[in-house]
Design a protein around this motif. Sequence first.
Motif, mmCIF file in Angstrom:
data_model
loop_
_atom_site.group_PDB
_atom_site.id
_atom_site.type_symbol
_atom_site.label_atom_id
_atom_site.label_comp_id
_atom_site.label_asym_id
_atom_site.label_seq_id
_atom_site.Cartn_x
_atom_site.Cartn_y
_atom_site.Cartn_z
ATOM 1 N N PHE A 414 0.866 -1.229 0.132
ATOM 2 C CA PHE A 414 -0.256 -0.109 -0.142
ATOM 3 C C PHE A 414 0.860 1.309 -0.007
ATOM 4 O O PHE A 414 0.629 2.134 -0.604
ATOM 5 C CB PHE A 414 -1.024 -0.105 1.122
ATOM 6 N N LEU A 415 1.788 1.344 0.840
ATOM 7 C CA LEU A 415 2.796 2.255 0.878
ATOM 8 C C LEU A 415 3.649 2.601 -0.311
ATOM 9 O O LEU A 415 4.401 3.667 -0.504
ATOM 10 C CB LEU A 415 3.601 2.358 2.211
ATOM 11 N N VAL A 416 4.369 1.468 -0.717
ATOM 12 C CA VAL A 416 5.563 1.639 -1.720
ATOM 13 C C VAL A 416 5.137 1.175 -3.193
ATOM 14 O O VAL A 416 5.456 1.751 -4.054
ATOM 15 C CB VAL A 416 6.775 0.799 -1.050
ATOM 16 N N VAL A 417 4.614 -0.051 -3.388
ATOM 17 C CA VAL A 417 4.514 -0.690 -4.817
ATOM 18 C C VAL A 417 3.604 0.293 -5.647
ATOM 19 O O VAL A 417 2.523 0.334 -5.292
ATOM 20 C CB VAL A 417 3.971 -2.096 -4.693
ATOM 21 N N PRO A 418 4.012 0.716 -6.835
ATOM 22 C CA PRO A 418 3.264 1.694 -7.646
ATOM 23 C C PRO A 418 2.497 0.806 -8.724
ATOM 24 O O PRO A 418 2.605 -0.554 -8.735
ATOM 25 C CB PRO A 418 4.175 2.384 -8.567
ATOM 26 N N GLU A 419 1.503 1.066 -9.339
ATOM 27 C CA GLU A 419 0.697 0.400 -10.222
ATOM 28 C C GLU A 419 1.574 0.456 -11.767
ATOM 29 O O GLU A 419 2.289 1.524 -11.941
ATOM 30 C CB GLU A 419 -0.464 1.002 -10.799
ATOM 31 N N THR A 420 1.813 -0.778 -12.352
ATOM 32 C CA THR A 420 2.461 -0.665 -13.779
ATOM 33 C C THR A 420 1.612 -1.351 -14.629
ATOM 34 O O THR A 420 2.205 -1.254 -15.786
ATOM 35 C CB THR A 420 3.677 -1.769 -13.333
ATOM 36 N N LYS A 421 0.374 -1.399 -14.542
ATOM 37 C CA LYS A 421 -0.342 -2.017 -15.798
ATOM 38 C C LYS A 421 -0.461 -1.003 -16.894
ATOM 39 O O LYS A 421 -0.491 0.193 -16.773
ATOM 40 C CB LYS A 421 -1.804 -2.106 -15.267
ATOM 41 N N ALA A 422 -0.476 -1.242 -18.158
ATOM 42 C CA ALA A 422 -0.332 -0.506 -19.367
ATOM 43 C C ALA A 422 0.746 0.489 -19.693
ATOM 44 O O ALA A 422 0.906 1.460 -20.181
ATOM 45 C CB ALA A 422 -1.765 0.068 -19.390
ATOM 46 N N LYS A 423 1.763 0.041 -18.945
ATOM 47 C CA LYS A 423 2.960 1.114 -18.973
ATOM 48 C C LYS A 423 4.119 0.425 -19.520
ATOM 49 O O LYS A 423 4.341 -0.716 -19.369
ATOM 50 C CB LYS A 423 3.420 1.803 -17.467
ATOM 51 N N THR A 424 4.886 1.279 -20.298
ATOM 52 C CA THR A 424 6.058 0.818 -20.908
ATOM 53 C C THR A 424 7.105 0.363 -19.620
ATOM 54 O O THR A 424 7.054 0.896 -18.768
ATOM 55 C CB THR A 424 6.802 1.755 -21.955
ATOM 56 N N PHE A 425 8.180 -0.247 -20.105
ATOM 57 C CA PHE A 425 9.314 -0.495 -19.294
ATOM 58 C C PHE A 425 9.933 0.688 -18.883
ATOM 59 O O PHE A 425 10.459 0.962 -17.912
ATOM 60 C CB PHE A 425 10.561 -1.429 -19.713
ATOM 61 N N ILE A 426 10.088 1.805 -19.973
ATOM 62 C CA ILE A 426 10.864 2.928 -19.591
ATOM 63 C C ILE A 426 9.870 3.820 -18.551
ATOM 64 O O ILE A 426 10.512 4.521 -17.905
ATOM 65 C CB ILE A 426 11.101 3.649 -20.980
ATOM 66 N N GLU A 427 8.625 3.604 -18.866
ATOM 67 C CA GLU A 427 7.795 4.484 -18.062
ATOM 68 C C GLU A 427 7.735 4.189 -16.489
ATOM 69 O O GLU A 427 7.669 4.941 -15.718
ATOM 70 C CB GLU A 427 6.248 4.457 -18.541
ATOM 71 N N ILE A 428 7.600 2.869 -16.378
ATOM 72 C CA ILE A 428 7.744 2.020 -14.968
ATOM 73 C C ILE A 428 9.017 2.811 -14.359
ATOM 74 O O ILE A 428 9.259 2.973 -13.117
ATOM 75 C CB ILE A 428 7.720 0.631 -14.964
ATOM 76 N N ASN A 429 10.290 2.721 -15.010
ATOM 77 C CA ASN A 429 11.456 3.099 -14.730
ATOM 78 C C ASN A 429 11.469 4.491 -14.259
ATOM 79 O O ASN A 429 12.078 4.858 -13.202
ATOM 80 C CB ASN A 429 12.732 2.697 -15.428
ATOM 81 N N GLN A 430 10.990 5.240 -14.740
ATOM 82 C CA GLN A 430 10.755 6.796 -14.383
ATOM 83 C C GLN A 430 9.958 7.120 -13.152
ATOM 84 O O GLN A 430 10.238 7.902 -12.542
ATOM 85 C CB GLN A 430 10.040 7.383 -15.675
ATOM 86 N N ILE A 431 9.214 6.034 -12.930
ATOM 87 C CA ILE A 431 8.121 6.216 -11.706
ATOM 88 C C ILE A 431 9.220 5.769 -10.507
ATOM 89 O O ILE A 431 9.199 6.790 -9.675
ATOM 90 C CB ILE A 431 7.127 5.243 -11.549
ATOM 91 N N PHE A 432 10.027 4.903 -10.573
ATOM 92 C CA PHE A 432 11.071 4.598 -9.501
ATOM 93 C C PHE A 432 12.125 5.602 -9.474
ATOM 94 O O PHE A 432 12.630 5.864 -8.427
ATOM 95 C CB PHE A 432 11.420 3.164 -9.808
#
Length: 458
Positions: A414-432
Amino acid sequence: MEQVPAKKERRLTLVLGLATLIAAFGSSFQYGYNVAVINSPAQFMKTFYNKTYYERNNDYMEEFALTLLWSVSVSMFPFGGFVGSLMVGPLVNNFGRKGTLLFNNIFSIVPAVLMGCSKVAGSFEMIILSRLLVGICAGLSSNVVPMYLGELAPKNLRGGLGVVPQLFITIGILVAQIFGLRSLLASEEALKRLRGWDDVGPEMEEIRQEDEAERAVGFVSVLKLFRTRSLRWQVISVIVLMGGQQLSGVNAIYYYADQIYLSAGVKENDVQYVTVGTGAVNVLMTVCAVFVVELLGRRFLLLLGFSVCFTACCVLTVALALQDTISWMPYVSIACIIAYVVGHALGPSPVPAVLITETFLQSSRPAAFMVGGSVHWLSNFTVGLIFPFVQVGLGAYSFVIFGVICLLTTIYTFLVVPETKAKTFIEINQIFTKMNKVSEVRPEKEELEEFPPSTRGQ
């Protein structure tokens, strides 16, 4: 640049579907079958152990020694899985995904021969060794197949296809791996066949970007994985989710289902049917997960699954404590175990492996799977080895420990893990990138360098 039509992005082509199904056969058969197969013949195998010991020493084993030997036999499978996880990085980097899975057949064939010869040879040591080797097989395949499928699938199907390996527990590994792993993302011609349409330019550009980042930095070792600041929260999340997945007690149910149902008051002749019913529920809910993971998202399924498991553990503890005083409590215990299986099948079982694929790029993905797989199998080994003694020591309160772990994992998600559905690998990396508090332009020592000017703004 012309965009791919939305309806085409959602297509599951015949080639991609077949590649996914066949690639998943080997992983799920070895893992699922060998987790559960040790449960039903437990008493017969203990008798074989005792008989073999008597023939050697003219005396029977003490109860503690027999329980310990049986626990070792059970836990050799997850320990082998841990060893297999440590082999993922070196094998994948040298032989590739497909080559590793083909090489892994050695660890499927050899233990089958050993297990088949153990009775004739009068050796329970051969059984223990075969459990270790088949664990290595499962450790390799359960890490490499999700990695392979995650890289094979388009982003809008990545979650669903990543859950598919959980479904296949009854088909042999050898035929599946030799004849099935034939589609590699090596060229635009291959990608067109997988997707089923001609305009694959934008997706090829994303693949090239990721490949250029990989070439610039090279493969990331496990040591570098822990040292790289831009990967800090990804690594922590992998450890927490993989640890929570196994320490939450799911395999305690599969390893020792009969004993749990007997302690819950189920008649001895009926235990096998209840166990089969539980397995059927697990398969059914995993089928559901395949279809809802893209609709509801990874984060939601993790929160829902761990919350259900936590609640089930709490109620099960009360039910087991009161089963001797209230006649209908055994039925509550069975319902709690089934509810636990439902919750785990929806999120904690299938989703963590999908997240490892999505939160790491190609250069660090093998090392990430090594870390995740090591945590997974060490936790699995720990549960398999100590649960019989925990059950004896704590009795009805055995599942309190599992409930606490489910709760802690829910809070972390709940506190840390973001949602990753429908995102590219690059977009997910930008979240982190934001979570890890590193600049968009990463220094040389970080995993991702700034992409070349020719690839920006695509």
